[in-house]
Design a protein around this motif. Structure first.
Motif, PDB file in Angstrom:
ATOM      1  N   GLN A 173       0.617  -1.348   0.114  1.00 44.32           N
ATOM      2  CA  GLN A 173       0.007   0.168  -0.103  1.00 44.32           C
ATOM      3  C   GLN A 173       0.823   1.227   0.301  1.00 44.32           C
ATOM      4  OE1 GLN A 173      -0.466   2.074   3.047  1.00 44.32           O
ATOM      5  NE2 GLN A 173      -1.326   3.605   1.584  1.00 44.32           N
ATOM      6  N   HIS A 202      -6.933   4.825  -0.059  1.00 47.84           N
ATOM      7  CA  HIS A 202      -7.701   3.466  -0.044  1.00 47.84           C
ATOM      8  C   HIS A 202      -8.574   3.609   1.193  1.00 47.84           C
ATOM      9  CE1 HIS A 202      -4.452   2.669   2.602  1.00 47.84           C
ATOM     10  NE2 HIS A 202      -5.500   1.654   3.189  1.00 47.84           N
ATOM     11  N   GLU A 203      -8.148   4.206   2.223  1.00 48.21           N
ATOM     12  CA  GLU A 203      -9.175   4.400   3.384  1.00 48.21           C
ATOM     13  C   GLU A 203     -10.494   4.984   3.029  1.00 48.21           C
ATOM     14  OE1 GLU A 203      -8.733   3.331   6.210  1.00 48.21           O
ATOM     15  OE2 GLU A 203      -6.735   2.942   6.427  1.00 48.21           O
ATOM     16  N   ARG A 223     -12.771   1.742   0.953  1.00 45.27           N
ATOM     17  CA  ARG A 223     -13.132   0.487   1.677  1.00 45.27           C
ATOM     18  C   ARG A 223     -14.558  -0.102   1.370  1.00 45.27           C
ATOM     19  NH1 ARG A 223      -8.977  -1.286   4.699  1.00 45.27           N
ATOM     20  NH2 ARG A 223      -7.336   0.059   5.416  1.00 45.27           N
ATOM     21  N   GLU A 261     -13.347  -4.401  -1.451  1.00 44.94           N
ATOM     22  CA  GLU A 261     -12.248  -4.406  -0.747  1.00 44.94           C
ATOM     23  C   GLU A 261     -11.488  -5.946  -0.692  1.00 44.94           C
ATOM     24  OE1 GLU A 261      -9.941  -3.455   3.595  1.00 44.94           O
ATOM     25  OE2 GLU A 261     -12.141  -2.793   3.260  1.00 44.94           O
ATOM     26  N   TRP A 300      -8.178  -4.265  -6.508  1.00 45.02           N
ATOM     27  CA  TRP A 300      -8.826  -3.293  -5.870  1.00 45.02           C
ATOM     28  C   TRP A 300      -7.794  -2.258  -5.153  1.00 45.02           C
ATOM     29  CZ3 TRP A 300      -7.917  -2.144  -0.343  1.00 45.02           C
ATOM     30  CH2 TRP A 300      -8.748  -1.044   0.109  1.00 45.02           C
ATOM     31  N   CYS A 332      -7.164   1.775  -6.081  1.00 39.08           N
ATOM     32  CA  CYS A 332      -7.209   2.938  -5.386  1.00 39.08           C
ATOM     33  C   CYS A 332      -6.038   3.983  -5.504  1.00 39.08           C
ATOM     34  CB  CYS A 332      -7.094   2.195  -3.821  1.00 39.08           C
ATOM     35  SG  CYS A 332      -8.775   1.466  -3.325  1.00 39.08           S
ATOM     36  N   ALA A 366     -14.987   7.437   7.149  1.00 35.40           N
ATOM     37  CA  ALA A 366     -13.508   7.123   6.930  1.00 35.40           C
ATOM     38  C   ALA A 366     -12.620   8.197   7.438  1.00 35.40           C
ATOM     39  CB  ALA A 366     -13.506   7.326   5.131  1.00 35.40           C
TER      40      ALA A 366
END
Length: 372
Positions: free
Chosen positions: A4, A36-37, A40, A60, A65, A69, A160
């Motif tokens: 990530q 990416h947060e 989700r 997710e 995925w 992101c 988020a």
């Protein structure tokens, strides 16, 4: 470095290298906020093996995925006003209504907003909350107010942002009305398109403050406008160029077309202005100013392709097609739509076909005007 973190850094590096991210201060902000947060809940990907536009959900943990992101692309997060990825197993053919805008455009707009330390900012269109988080990372959450029309979208964004320990003022409501209780603001930025910059935004911005929004219409061409608010309660400024595209604010979406008119009726004649003015982004923007209530439909009829403009409110319409060496138009209704298109296109061409960056937007209490 985790996958990530590596993908995140690669995205920032690419944006810096290609010039879409231009300043070190915003690069540090981009590095601090993990996209990416805010995804989700998944997103929708266009299905590849179909003749119609269809969408399939990506959740997710699914293959691709995380990589998506951190791709510099917009990701659809809601379909048809209510449907989110968790609601779908399979495909859906309805229209997108919310998305996570491509990071390079988000950051370009934030740089164009020209914020300074201590500025109070109103964001219209919270969406996933990613752009909200970027603003908070730059200015502090206490200086950011964000308005979202859709309560379910707002709830996801709030969760988020809270997961990252970020708590701006989040409001559910019609962003076209702004949020007077939090004003006046030094900056207002819209992450949705508008047909006209609302006077409420001008009223809620300090003199000398800036408003940044994509101005467009129902023919699908739009451009960023950056307006300065003046002491007399008006605002003006240029279009910035670049051909940006955002979903229109929901209260400004066009009405359903319903049944099309009988295209065999109406008066037919030759025209020197062909349907190609609807194909080019800039000329379509110009045309849109002349027929703001018109929507476009492309049909195959009698062995030919016809571009049809329909104004639902007035019942006016115009159909244009190429007929072996010449353009023909047939139109009917109280407003001769194609006459307006011809006149506007002729004026623009006579002025040398100025680029959109040469246009000026002015907003007064009476409304919005664009001129070149």
């Amino acid at each position: 470095m985790t996958d990530q973190a590596q993908l995140h850094q690669q995205l920032v590096d690419r944006m810096m290298a290609n010039g879409s991210l231009r300043t070190e201060s915003w690069a540090r902000v981009a590095e601090a906020v993990p996209r990416h947060e805010f995804l989700r809940g998944g997103f929708f990907r266009r299905a590849a093996d179909t003749t119609v536009t269809a969408w399939e959900a990506v959740h997710e943990g699914d293959d691709g995925w995380l990589e998506s992101c951190y791709a510099d692309e917009s990701l659809v997060t809601q379909i048809a006003g209510t449907i989110v990825p968790e609601d779908i197993r399979g495909r859906i053919t309805r229209e997108p209504t919310s998305s996570s805008t491509m990071p390079s455009l988000v950051l370009r707009m934030l740089e164009d907003l020209q914020v300074e330390d201590g500025h109070q900012v109103l964001e219209v269109g919270t969406g996933t909350g990613y752009s909200t988080a970027l603003l908070c990372a730059r200015l502090g959450a206490g200086n950011v107010t964000s308005v979202e029309y859709d309560e379910r979208v707002a709830s996801r964004a709030r969760a988020a942002l809270g997961h990252l320990g970020t708590y701006p003022a989040l409001v559910v409501g019609d962003g076209l009305l702004g949020h007077g209780a939090g004003g006046p603001y030094d900056r207002i930025i819209a992450t949705c398109g508008v047909r006209a910059v609302p006077t409420a935004w001008v009223e809620q911005t300090r003199p000398g403050g800036l408003i940044l929004a994509a101005v467009g219409g129902w023919l699908g061409s739009s451009e960023l406008a950056r307006l300065m608010v003046h002491e007399d309660g008006t605002a003006s400024g240029p279009l910035l160029g670049g051909g940006v595209s955002f979903m229109l604010a929901r209260p400004q979406l066009p009405p359903p077309l319903g049944l099309l008119p009988d295209l065999a009726e109406g008066k037919e004649r030759e025209t020197g202005t062909g349907a190609d003015v609807l194909a080019d982004w800039t000329s379509r923007f110009v045309v849109q100013l002349a027929v703001p209530g018109a929507q476009r439909v492309t049909l195959r009829r009698d062995g030919r392709i016809e571009d049809v403009l329909v104004d639902v409110e007035t019942g006016s319409w115009a159909a244009v097609w190429w007929d072996g060496g010449r353009w023909l138009v047939r139109q009917a209704g109280p407003d001769a739509l194609w006459d307006r298109v011809e006149e506007q296109s002729s004026r623009w061409c006579a002025a040398g076909a100025p680029l959109l960056e040469e246009f000026t937007v002015t907003v007064t209490p009476e409304g919005q005007a664009l001129h070149w």
